[in-house]
Design a protein around this motif. Sequence first.
Motif, PDB file in Angstrom:
ATOM      1  N   LEU A   1      28.096   1.645 -13.288  1.00  0.00           N
ATOM      2  CA  LEU A   1      27.936   0.740 -14.440  1.00  0.00           C
ATOM      3  C   LEU A   1      29.162   0.801 -15.343  1.00  0.00           C
ATOM      4  CD1 LEU A   1      24.151   1.305 -15.339  1.00  0.00           C
ATOM      5  CD2 LEU A   1      25.164  -0.496 -13.910  1.00  0.00           C
ATOM      6  N   GLY A   2      29.755   1.979 -15.443  1.00  0.00           N
ATOM      7  CA  GLY A   2      30.945   2.151 -16.277  1.00  0.00           C
ATOM      8  C   GLY A   2      32.194   1.538 -15.673  1.00  0.00           C
TER       9      GLY A   2
ATOM     10  N   SER B   1      33.836  -4.338 -15.499  1.00  0.00           N
ATOM     11  CA  SER B   1      34.600  -4.804 -16.661  1.00  0.00           C
ATOM     12  C   SER B   1      33.641  -5.182 -17.796  1.00  0.00           C
ATOM     13  CB  SER B   1      35.433  -6.019 -16.253  1.00  0.00           C
ATOM     14  OG  SER B   1      35.859  -6.693 -17.421  1.00  0.00           O
ATOM     15  N   PRO B   2      33.822  -4.630 -19.005  1.00  0.00           N
ATOM     16  CA  PRO B   2      32.906  -4.948 -20.115  1.00  0.00           C
ATOM     17  C   PRO B   2      32.774  -6.461 -20.356  1.00  0.00           C
ATOM     18  CG  PRO B   2      34.293  -3.098 -20.718  1.00  0.00           C
ATOM     19  CD  PRO B   2      34.804  -3.603 -19.380  1.00  0.00           C
ATOM     20  N   ALA B   3      33.830  -7.222 -20.080  1.00  0.00           N
ATOM     21  CA  ALA B   3      33.786  -8.674 -20.276  1.00  0.00           C
ATOM     22  C   ALA B   3      32.876  -9.368 -19.265  1.00  0.00           C
ATOM     23  CB  ALA B   3      35.192  -9.258 -20.178  1.00  0.00           C
ATOM     24  N   LYS B   4      32.586  -8.691 -18.147  1.00  0.00           N
ATOM     25  CA  LYS B   4      31.720  -9.264 -17.103  1.00  0.00           C
ATOM     26  C   LYS B   4      30.378  -8.554 -17.022  1.00  0.00           C
ATOM     27  CE  LYS B   4      35.554 -10.966 -14.242  1.00  0.00           C
ATOM     28  NZ  LYS B   4      36.009 -11.200 -12.859  1.00  0.00           N
ATOM     29  N   ASP B   5      30.138  -7.637 -17.947  1.00  0.00           N
ATOM     30  CA  ASP B   5      28.943  -6.789 -17.917  1.00  0.00           C
ATOM     31  C   ASP B   5      27.738  -7.525 -18.518  1.00  0.00           C
ATOM     32  OD1 ASP B   5      27.166  -4.574 -18.038  1.00  0.00           O
ATOM     33  OD2 ASP B   5      27.919  -4.080 -20.054  1.00  0.00           O
TER      34      ASP B   5
ATOM     35  N   HIS C   1      27.271  -1.357 -20.076  1.00  0.00           N
ATOM     36  CA  HIS C   1      28.519  -0.583 -20.152  1.00  0.00           C
ATOM     37  C   HIS C   1      28.601   0.144 -21.509  1.00  0.00           C
ATOM     38  CE1 HIS C   1      32.788   0.365 -20.377  1.00  0.00           C
ATOM     39  NE2 HIS C   1      32.847   0.151 -19.068  1.00  0.00           N
ATOM     40  N   PRO C   2      29.075   1.417 -21.498  1.00  0.00           N
ATOM     41  CA  PRO C   2      29.170   2.161 -22.755  1.00  0.00           C
ATOM     42  C   PRO C   2      29.898   1.391 -23.860  1.00  0.00           C
ATOM     43  CG  PRO C   2      29.643   3.619 -20.918  1.00  0.00           C
ATOM     44  CD  PRO C   2      29.468   2.237 -20.336  1.00  0.00           C
ATOM     45  N   SER C   3      30.875   0.564 -23.476  1.00  0.00           N
ATOM     46  CA  SER C   3      31.606  -0.210 -24.474  1.00  0.00           C
ATOM     47  C   SER C   3      30.696  -1.242 -25.143  1.00  0.00           C
ATOM     48  CB  SER C   3      32.806  -0.872 -23.793  1.00  0.00           C
ATOM     49  OG  SER C   3      33.250  -1.968 -24.549  1.00  0.00           O
TER      50      SER C   3
ATOM     51  N   GLY D   1      29.423  -8.435 -28.642  1.00  0.00           N
ATOM     52  CA  GLY D   1      29.570  -7.977 -27.260  1.00  0.00           C
ATOM     53  C   GLY D   1      28.416  -8.517 -26.454  1.00  0.00           C
ATOM     54  N   LEU D   2      28.385  -8.191 -25.164  1.00  0.00           N
ATOM     55  CA  LEU D   2      27.256  -8.598 -24.329  1.00  0.00           C
ATOM     56  C   LEU D   2      26.089  -7.649 -24.594  1.00  0.00           C
ATOM     57  CD1 LEU D   2      29.355  -9.466 -21.175  1.00  0.00           C
ATOM     58  CD2 LEU D   2      27.953 -11.091 -22.469  1.00  0.00           C
TER      59      LEU D   2
END
Length: 284
Positions: A111-112, A115-119, A124-126, A137-138
């Motif tokens: 999961l980490g 990419s946070p932009a595609k999560d 994702h932790p971000s 964010g998502l």
Amino acid sequence: MTAQILDGKAISADIRADLTQQVASLTAQGQRAPCLAVVLVGDDPASHVYVRNKERACEQIGIRSLPHRLDSATAETDLIELIDTLNEAEDVDGILVQLPLPAHIDADRILGRISPAKDVDGFHPSNIGRLLQRRPGLRPCTPYGVIKMLERTNTAVAGKRAVVVGASNIVGRPMAMELLLANATVTICNSKTRDLAEEVGRAEIVVAGIGKPEFVRGDWIAEGAVVIDVGINRLDDGRLVGDVEFEAAAQRASWITPVPGGVGPMTIAMLMHNTVEAYRARQV
Ligand SMILES: NC(=O)C1=CN([C@@H]2O[C@H](COP(=O)(O)OP(=O)(O)OC[C@H]3O[C@@H](n4cnc5c(N)ncnc54)[C@H](OP(=O)(O)O)[C@@H]3O)[C@@H](O)[C@H]2O)C=CC1
Ligand SMILES: Nc1nc(=O)c2c([nH]1)NC[C@@H]1CN(c3ccc(C(=O)N[C@@H](CCC(=O)O)C(=O)O)cc3)C=[N+]21
Ligand SMILES: [Mg+2]
């Protein structure tokens, strides 16, 4: 009091209809359709059903779905390689890796890696950190869907005493953060909570996500409370029930979500919403 039903099937249909229009107007302008990659490892029957439902929702809205069904013996390194390829792919907007993963794979590492932009799961932790800090964010689909359902009750969340039963990374914790973001006063319960009946009894909003059939008793619920049941439990006789004793809770609640037809369909609708959002954010 007898509760009004918070109809997740109907609310999710509204959200999906709105997304269908948004995608139609994008493609009418000559833009490509949004695309969601769905990765399924192994042969858990429930996961196959969920993934099929997600593909059907994509199809209905005009989102392209890109399925990757992998053998249960897939090596973690091979899965990481696939994630990296999808992260790099220009025409992939969202990546979902269906949980649970086989035991030999470290789910947190996978999961980490997304990419946070595609999560689009918002796991994702971000993205979790962004939610914690009230930055855009998502957002995790299930808690986000619950917030959308609460909006439909036309009762303010701000100032309410909310009790979340369950503290998992994918349900309870982000749910508590969403409620805090909406300015509720939030209590989070876990398996060590000493007097769950007492905690639940103080709540004006109860969200249950523990995975134990009808564990939350109807007579714990305060008169007039809003009851959101995230639990999905398949009984031996084939019936699907939530974590809340529905009939008895409905005698006391002002609003209650059914299972099935409650939070489950909202999760899928918000996944579609996040995919369109990820697409838009990547266009600029
Ligand atoms: N409708 C939907 O879209 C979705 C539904 N689900 C459903 O939600 C449920 C929960 O899923 P998930 O969060 O993944 O489950 P997990 O097993 O990961 O987490 C369960 C949580 O509940 C807590 N818990 C367990 N027993 C008790 C108890 N007796 N009293 C208080 N807390 C308790 C655990 O506490 P501790 O931290 O102490 O272990 C843990 O925090 C399941 O039924 C699942 O199928 C899940 C995702 C989406
Ligand atoms: N990466 C990842 N993201 C998830 O969001 C995710 C996951 N893994 N793993 C499993 C859980 C569970 N989950 C559900 C979604 C919809 C319904 C749903 O639509 N349920 C229908 C009933 C479906 C049935 O009949 O079984 C309903 O409640 O009406 C249920 C459960 C998403 N999860
Ligand atoms: Mg694992």
